[in-house]
Design an enzyme around this catalytic site. Structure first.
Site, PDB file in Angstrom:
ATOM      1  N   GLU A 154      -1.254   7.549  19.748  1.00 42.68           N
ATOM      2  CA  GLU A 154      -2.081   6.994  18.668  1.00 42.68           C
ATOM      3  C   GLU A 154      -3.460   6.606  19.198  1.00 42.68           C
ATOM      4  OE1 GLU A 154      -0.412   3.763  16.274  1.00 42.68           O
ATOM      5  OE2 GLU A 154      -2.460   3.102  15.826  1.00 42.68           O
ATOM      6  N   ASN A 253       6.428   0.373  19.211  1.00 42.61           N
ATOM      7  CA  ASN A 253       6.885  -0.779  18.412  1.00 42.61           C
ATOM      8  C   ASN A 253       8.265  -1.256  18.840  1.00 42.61           C
ATOM      9  OD1 ASN A 253       8.926  -0.117  16.084  1.00 42.61           O
ATOM     10  ND2 ASN A 253       7.621   1.682  16.365  1.00 42.61           N
TER      11      ASN A 253
HETATM   12  S1  SF4 Z   1       4.983   2.011  12.509  1.00 43.17           S
HETATM   13 FE1  SF4 Z   1       5.347   3.339  10.744  1.00 43.17          FE
HETATM   14  S2  SF4 Z   1       4.132   2.473   9.019  1.00 43.17           S
HETATM   15 FE2  SF4 Z   1       3.410   1.591  10.971  1.00 43.17          FE
HETATM   16  S3  SF4 Z   1       1.675   2.890  11.504  1.00 43.17           S
HETATM   17 FE3  SF4 Z   1       3.478   3.678  12.620  1.00 43.17          FE
HETATM   18  S4  SF4 Z   1       4.323   5.236  11.276  1.00 43.17           S
HETATM   19 FE4  SF4 Z   1       2.897   4.038  10.040  1.00 43.17          FE
END
Ligand code: SF4
Length: 338
Positions: A154, A253
């Site tokens: 990203e 995440n």
């Molecule tokens: S975690 Fe999911 S909703 Fe958040 S930016 Fe990444 S793909 Fe998009």
């Protein structure tokens, strides 16, 4: 914690590692299921894009980079005819290619167009929003500071929206002290979407202290799914003796969820990709286990983990209530009616 201030998992009992006790009974274990957990709207959409592309164009469909950071998802799509590559050079002419949810530098679609490849961009709309923000600041003549982790796709994609040198990366509060900007009165910041909410708040605070005129988003760029999953872990961490985060080691995440658990009262927190990775000796005599999943981990894997725990423990499950999520992203028009 018990009244003596020790965690049950640290005490020596006959119930270690979830083995049957001398009486043959399985030890009791309460599971706290974090909510929300697992798939977010961006991940659902990206997977659907590959599935629809396979339906519409037939196999193979090439995908540049893991569509989402989860081996189970990737292998499932491979079985249906998707071929995952890291580089556009590995995509033969004449086959469709999908770009992953993390976003790509502008050079990637430009190269696909040059080669007349048919491509579908599965970049999450919340990542695209950050790209547009960065572009807007650049058009207004500002230098941009991106808060994020070096090397994450990203971050590579966001930096690649603008010419070399337009975006400076800051990874920590320490970096803020040394980042060299051209004109402190003419800068803006954007952030990666999957960062720790708390760490990012500290970094942004440090940026605002050093550069009082810095421009930035009204509300940070960390997405709703990242924020909600971290809040859900905070809500249960204190009362858990251990926490399992279902997710991949390259999932930003998911890694953040482990850190959030550790910093909020559950230092015994680990990432597992599948049930087979659970270290039962590590779990030991825990009496309360938290379970959550990163935004790219499917619920099937959460269920697999719960079933594995159930085989060794006498389990009771409490599903903790949390933020309601009703975000849905539209598919690209070319696939909407496939
Ligand atoms: S975690 Fe999911 S909703 Fe958040 S930016 Fe990444 S793909 Fe998009």
């Amino acid at each position: 914690m018990d009244s003596a201030g020790t965690r049950p998992a640290d005490r020596a009992t006959g119930a270690q590692s979830g083995k049957e006790t001398a009486t043959g009974a399985r030890p009791a274990l309460r599971i706290q299921l974090a909510n929300p957990r697992g798939f977010c709207a961006g991940v659902e959409r990206a997977i659907q894009i590959v599935e629809r592309a396979l339906e519409k164009f037939g196999r193979p469909v090439y995908v540049r980079h893991e569509i989402v950071h989860n081996r189970f998802v990737v292998e499932g799509l491979e079985a249906r005819g998707a071929i995952f590559v890291e580089d556009l050079d590995d995509v033969p002419d004449g086959v469709p290619v999908v770009f992953s949810a993390h976003g790509v530098p502008k050079s990637v679609p430009a190269e696909a167009e040059r080669r007349k490849l048919f491509y579908v961009d599965a970049t999450c709309p919340l990542v695209s929003k950050v790209h547009r923000e960065a572009e807007r600041h650049f058009k207004n003549g500002k230098q941009i500071i991106l808060v994020g982790h070096a090397g994450h796709p990203e971050v590579v994609g966001t930096i690649g929206q603008l010419p070399d040198g337009a975006v400076l990366l800051v990874q920590s509060v320490e970096d803020v002290a040394t980042v060299a900007v051209k004109d402190p009165s003419n800068i803006a910041y954007v952030t990666q979407t999957t960062l720790s909410v708390d760490d990012t708040a500290e970094i942004v605070e440090a940026l605002c202290r050093r550069f009082p005129e810095i421009d930035g988003p009204k509300k940070e760029d960390i997405c709703y799914a990242t924020t909600n999953r971290q809040e859900a872990v905070k809500a249960i961490a204190e009362r858990c003796d251990a926490m399992l985060v279902v997710g991949a080691p390259n999932s930003s995440n998911s890694l953040r969820l482990v850190e959030v658990a550790q910093r909020n009262g559950c230092d015994k927190a680990r990432l597992v990709q599948r049930a087979a990775e659970i270290d039962w000796a590590w779990l030991g005599a825990a009496e309360c286990l938290g379970i959550t999943a990163g935004a790219s981990a499917p619920e099937t894997l959460v269920n697999e983990v719960i079933e594995a725990v159930r085989e060794r423990y006498d389990v009771t499950i409490e599903e903790v209530s949390g933020a309601d999520e009703n975000v849905i992203f539209k598919l690209p028009r070319v696939l909407a009616n496939a």
